[in-house]
Design an enzyme around this catalytic site. Structure first.
Site, PDB file in Angstrom:
ATOM      1  N   LYS A  79       0.806  -1.373   0.100  1.00 59.58           N
ATOM      2  CA  LYS A  79       0.115  -0.100  -0.049  1.00 59.58           C
ATOM      3  C   LYS A  79       1.088   1.113   0.145  1.00 59.58           C
ATOM      4  O   LYS A  79       0.586   2.324  -0.879  1.00 59.58           O
ATOM      5  CB  LYS A  79      -0.969   0.063   1.172  1.00 59.58           C
ATOM      6  CG  LYS A  79      -1.753   1.137   1.264  1.00 59.58           C
ATOM      7  CD  LYS A  79      -2.629   1.145   2.812  1.00 59.58           C
ATOM      8  CE  LYS A  79      -3.359   2.368   2.640  1.00 59.58           C
ATOM      9  NZ  LYS A  79      -4.348   2.476   3.999  1.00 59.58           N
ATOM     10  N   GLU A  82      10.705  -4.497   4.292  1.00 54.27           N
ATOM     11  CA  GLU A  82      10.810  -5.992   4.027  1.00 54.27           C
ATOM     12  C   GLU A  82      10.343  -6.011   2.379  1.00 54.27           C
ATOM     13  O   GLU A  82      11.149  -6.691   1.546  1.00 54.27           O
ATOM     14  CB  GLU A  82       9.692  -6.860   4.683  1.00 54.27           C
ATOM     15  CG  GLU A  82      10.149  -6.860   6.217  1.00 54.27           C
ATOM     16  CD  GLU A  82       9.536  -5.982   7.109  1.00 54.27           C
ATOM     17  OE1 GLU A  82       9.063  -4.984   6.621  1.00 54.27           O
ATOM     18  OE2 GLU A  82       9.099  -6.213   8.238  1.00 54.27           O
ATOM     19  N   GLY A  91      -4.640  -1.849   4.906  1.00 56.52           N
ATOM     20  CA  GLY A  91      -3.803  -2.894   4.667  1.00 56.52           C
ATOM     21  C   GLY A  91      -4.646  -4.345   4.878  1.00 56.52           C
ATOM     22  O   GLY A  91      -4.652  -5.205   4.175  1.00 56.52           O
ATOM     23  N   ARG A  92      -4.811  -4.396   6.042  1.00 57.33           N
ATOM     24  CA  ARG A  92      -5.600  -5.950   6.452  1.00 57.33           C
ATOM     25  C   ARG A  92      -7.024  -6.129   5.848  1.00 57.33           C
ATOM     26  O   ARG A  92      -7.554  -7.153   6.178  1.00 57.33           O
ATOM     27  CB  ARG A  92      -5.476  -6.140   7.905  1.00 57.33           C
ATOM     28  CG  ARG A  92      -6.136  -4.820   8.820  1.00 57.33           C
ATOM     29  CD  ARG A  92      -5.746  -4.785  10.278  1.00 57.33           C
ATOM     30  NE  ARG A  92      -6.256  -3.849  11.032  1.00 57.33           N
ATOM     31  CZ  ARG A  92      -5.880  -2.655  11.137  1.00 57.33           C
ATOM     32  NH1 ARG A  92      -4.446  -2.614  10.654  1.00 57.33           N
ATOM     33  NH2 ARG A  92      -6.119  -1.725  11.810  1.00 57.33           N
ATOM     34  N   GLU A 119      -4.353  -6.659  15.129  1.00 59.05           N
ATOM     35  CA  GLU A 119      -3.945  -5.388  14.398  1.00 59.05           C
ATOM     36  C   GLU A 119      -5.183  -4.319  14.613  1.00 59.05           C
ATOM     37  O   GLU A 119      -4.848  -3.057  14.860  1.00 59.05           O
ATOM     38  CB  GLU A 119      -3.410  -5.171  13.188  1.00 59.05           C
ATOM     39  CG  GLU A 119      -2.336  -4.221  12.979  1.00 59.05           C
ATOM     40  CD  GLU A 119      -1.585  -4.253  11.632  1.00 59.05           C
ATOM     41  OE1 GLU A 119      -2.244  -4.078  10.484  1.00 59.05           O
ATOM     42  OE2 GLU A 119      -0.428  -4.734  11.521  1.00 59.05           O
ATOM     43  N   HIS A 136      -4.464 -33.096  17.877  1.00 57.99           N
ATOM     44  CA  HIS A 136      -3.098 -33.991  18.226  1.00 57.99           C
ATOM     45  C   HIS A 136      -1.995 -32.966  18.575  1.00 57.99           C
ATOM     46  O   HIS A 136      -0.695 -33.566  18.725  1.00 57.99           O
ATOM     47  CB  HIS A 136      -2.757 -34.915  17.030  1.00 57.99           C
ATOM     48  CG  HIS A 136      -3.940 -35.805  16.686  1.00 57.99           C
ATOM     49  ND1 HIS A 136      -4.239 -37.150  17.052  1.00 57.99           N
ATOM     50  CD2 HIS A 136      -5.014 -35.572  15.946  1.00 57.99           C
ATOM     51  CE1 HIS A 136      -5.231 -37.662  16.654  1.00 57.99           C
ATOM     52  NE2 HIS A 136      -5.757 -36.811  15.906  1.00 57.99           N
ATOM     53  N   LYS A 153       9.568  -0.748  14.001  1.00 60.68           N
ATOM     54  CA  LYS A 153      10.026  -0.300  12.721  1.00 60.68           C
ATOM     55  C   LYS A 153      11.204   0.798  12.854  1.00 60.68           C
ATOM     56  O   LYS A 153      12.111   0.576  12.200  1.00 60.68           O
ATOM     57  CB  LYS A 153       9.036   0.220  11.837  1.00 60.68           C
ATOM     58  CG  LYS A 153       8.040  -0.775  11.225  1.00 60.68           C
ATOM     59  CD  LYS A 153       7.085  -0.074  10.322  1.00 60.68           C
ATOM     60  CE  LYS A 153       5.803  -1.010   9.848  1.00 60.68           C
ATOM     61  NZ  LYS A 153       4.726  -0.239   9.201  1.00 60.68           N
TER      62      LYS A 153
HETATM   63  O1  F6P Z   1       3.398  -2.958   9.706  1.00 57.41           O
HETATM   64  C1  F6P Z   1       2.153  -3.114   9.770  1.00 57.41           C
HETATM   65  C2  F6P Z   1       1.635  -2.804   8.172  1.00 57.41           C
HETATM   66  O2  F6P Z   1       1.395  -1.494   8.118  1.00 57.41           O
HETATM   67  C3  F6P Z   1       0.288  -3.458   8.075  1.00 57.41           C
HETATM   68  O3  F6P Z   1      -0.937  -2.461   8.543  1.00 57.41           O
HETATM   69  C4  F6P Z   1       0.250  -3.491   6.717  1.00 57.41           C
HETATM   70  O4  F6P Z   1      -0.761  -4.490   6.319  1.00 57.41           O
HETATM   71  C5  F6P Z   1       1.744  -3.884   6.365  1.00 57.41           C
HETATM   72  O5  F6P Z   1       2.365  -3.521   7.285  1.00 57.41           O
HETATM   73  C6  F6P Z   1       2.078  -3.997   4.894  1.00 57.41           C
HETATM   74  O6  F6P Z   1       2.186  -2.779   4.543  1.00 57.41           O
HETATM   75  P1  F6P Z   1       2.318  -2.179   2.924  1.00 57.41           P
HETATM   76  O7  F6P Z   1       1.195  -2.801   2.077  1.00 57.41           O
HETATM   77  O8  F6P Z   1       2.086  -0.578   3.156  1.00 57.41           O
HETATM   78  O9  F6P Z   1       3.447  -2.608   2.730  1.00 57.41           O
END
Ligand code: F6P
Length: 526
Positions: free
Chosen positions: A188, A194, A246-247, A332, A363, A491
């Site tokens: 987003k 990452e 995002g979620r 979250e 199990h 972060k």
């Molecule tokens: O660190 C949490 C977060 O902001 C989430 O809410 C989001 O889904 C994820 O990181 C990834 O964010 P992006 O889509 O901006 O890479």
């Protein structure tokens, strides 16, 4: 808010759930059927006194007005000044939805059509592998849905890379051919460390193989400028607005990998399922409203009875990643310490959510659920049908196991019965000792959701059901379910620690533990 209902809960004493079924209408009265799904919450302590109290807590929270505000595009995410409109992404009938006075639907539908064209082209092309690089909401939903809908998967292979741990992307690149692989950068913000790190690794992989980058990347993002700067032209960017959290984002461009896997028509069915749940949530009376009842059970267990976790236990192997997906969605969203007004919450926020598919979990950790000292409310779900009619006997066994668990949790096994189980094998004190190990306290609450079959539409209904549950719980708790400031500190510190763990910057100023960890790694690095 909770005082009266807590008093009622405290007064339950030793009352057993199983005894509530002396009311022969209980199962019917404490369940709801909607959109071909049955949600049964009769195996809980909720009764004719507490259920109406919980319903009036939900009603008095101003739910109706807040629900209208969300669907109406008001900026209910007050700490980020944003509307919350993932529902617009599945508003397939195109009825107008306004943000700041402008209807967002033409653009939503246009993007959906562009996604459909792109997915169709990719599915018909020489692309054999699609790698979705994203994390959190840009990963968990697509992974979960792609696994859930594997019987519909007739497009290229899909892979998901999320972790900054290079092992993740290395393992995926190993099985892909750069000539026939497409990479989707799903972010987003288009700044997540990452994702951007993995995207650079993918770029280097193409370059090392001498494959032109032309047409190799697609971006899914709200930050089109950053995508352009990264070298992805606007024609290959699928954008969405800041009012998609995002979620909550797999319904739109972030769902492109799902669409490529199962095709635009099936993806549309998924959206339709979500839309049907939206309409149900908007129109059903509170006492028959599935998301409201699911939320109310959650609040009853967490806020009233103080059970701090809940287990989500799908008896559906293809929902293996649903618990992980729900962890982000619920934790979250509702893991907050202050109310919307910035005041410390005088009660617990959302619970810890966890789980695994049955029967595997049986199990592994069910021992603790049955006999451990803490009560863990369980949320079972199972389909009446599977995708493997030829293995019907296995599906029957699966269903029997699912229902047996909720029955066992509720009924338990008392000492007399346990003695009967070991009588003849032991005597006297030893019999007593052995019997006590075989006692199940029972009276442990659970709910069960039954759907017809895990098809795209059903998955859409289930996901939207849980989204709205989170909304209702958040409204009652008076928190902002749509920001996530709690992820920021880590972060920031990770960015600062980057040059420290490489030894470029000293550990001076770091706490003793962190300095020791860094120094140990530096001394052991080969
Ligand atoms: O660190 C949490 C977060 O902001 C989430 O809410 C989001 O889904 C994820 O990181 C990834 O964010 P992006 O889509 O901006 O890479």
């Amino acid at each position: 808010m909770w005082t009266d209902v807590k008093r009622v809960a405290d007064g339950l004493g030793n009352r057993r759930i199983v005894d509530l079924f002396s009311d022969t209408k209980r199962a019917e009265d404490f369940s709801v059927t909607a959109l071909d799904m049955l949600f049964d919450f009769s195996k809980t302590q909720l009764d004719d006194t507490s259920l109406p109290m919980m319903l009036s807590i939900v009603d008095n929270s101003g739910l109706a007005a807040k629900r209208a505000a969300m669907f109406g595009g008001e900026k209910i995410n007050e700490t980020e000044g944003r509307a919350v409109l993932h529902t617009a992404l599945r508003n397939l009938d195109g009825t107008a939805v306004s943000v700041d006075g402008a209807d967002v639907m033409p653009e939503v539908l246009d993007t959906l059509a562009r996604m459909g064209t792109a997915a169709t082209e990719i599915r018909a092309s020489e692309v054999t592998d699609v790698i979705n690089i994203g994390i959190g909401g840009s990963d968990l939903g697509p992974v979960m849905a792609t696994i859930a809908l594997s019987p519909y998967h007739d497009g290229p292979r899909t892979h998901f890379v999320s972790n900054v741990d290079g092992a993740d992307i290395a393992d995926v690149l190993k099985v892909c051919d750069p000539k026939t692989t497409l990479v989707i950068v799903a972010s987003k913000t288009f700044t997540t460390i990452e994702t951007m790190t993995n995207a650079r690794t993918a770029k280097a992989w193409f370059e090392a193989a001498g494959v032109s980058l032309d047409g190799k990347f697609v971006a899914l993002s709200s930050n089109q400028d950053a995508a352009a700067e990264w070298g992805i032209p606007a024609t290959r960017v699928f954008g969405f607005e800041d009012w998609v959290g995002g979620r909550y984002s797999m319904w739109g461009p972030i769902g492109l990998s799902i669409m490529i896997a199962i095709g635009p028509d099936n993806f549309r069915d998924f959206l339709t399922g979500g839309m049907e749940m939206d309409r149900h949530f908007q129109t059903a009376p509170l006492a028959e409203n599935m998301p409201v009842l699911l939320a109310l059970v959650g609040l009853w267990h967490n806020q009233v009875l103080d059970y701090g976790t809940r287990a989500v236990l799908p008896y559906e192997n293809r929902l293996a990643r649903l618990p992980a997906y729900l962890q982000q969605l619920e934790m979250e969203s509702n893991g907050k310490g202050v109310s919307m007004d910035g005041v410390d919450l005088p009660y617990h926020s959302g619970p810890v959510v966890w789980g695994e598919p049955g029967t595997n979990g049986q199990h592994a950790f069910y021992q603790l659920i049955h006999q451990g000292t803490r009560v863990i409310p369980c949320e079972f779900m199972v389909g009446a049908n599977s995708h493997e009619p030829e293995l019907r006997h296995q599906h029957d066994l699966l269903i029997a196991n699912c229902f047996a668990q909720s029955e066992a949790l509720m009924k338990g096994r008392d000492l007399d019965e346990a003695r009967g189980k070991v009588a003849g094998k032991f005597e006297g004190d030893e019999l007593e000792r052995q019997a006590r190990h075989r006692v199940f306290p029972g009276n442990r609450p659970s709910t069960t959701l039954i759907y017809d079959k895990l098809d795209p539409k059903t998955l859409g209904k289930i996901v939207a059901l849980y989204e709205h549950r989170v909304f209702v719980e958040g409204v009652v708790l008076g928190i902002n379910s749509y920001d996530q400031w709690g992820v920021e500190l880590g972060k920031e510190l990770a960015t600062a620690l980057g040059p420290v763990v490489t030894g470029e910057v000293s550990t001076k100023g770091k706490d003793g533990s962190t300095a020791q960890l860094v120094n140990h790694v530096l001394s052991r690095k080969t």
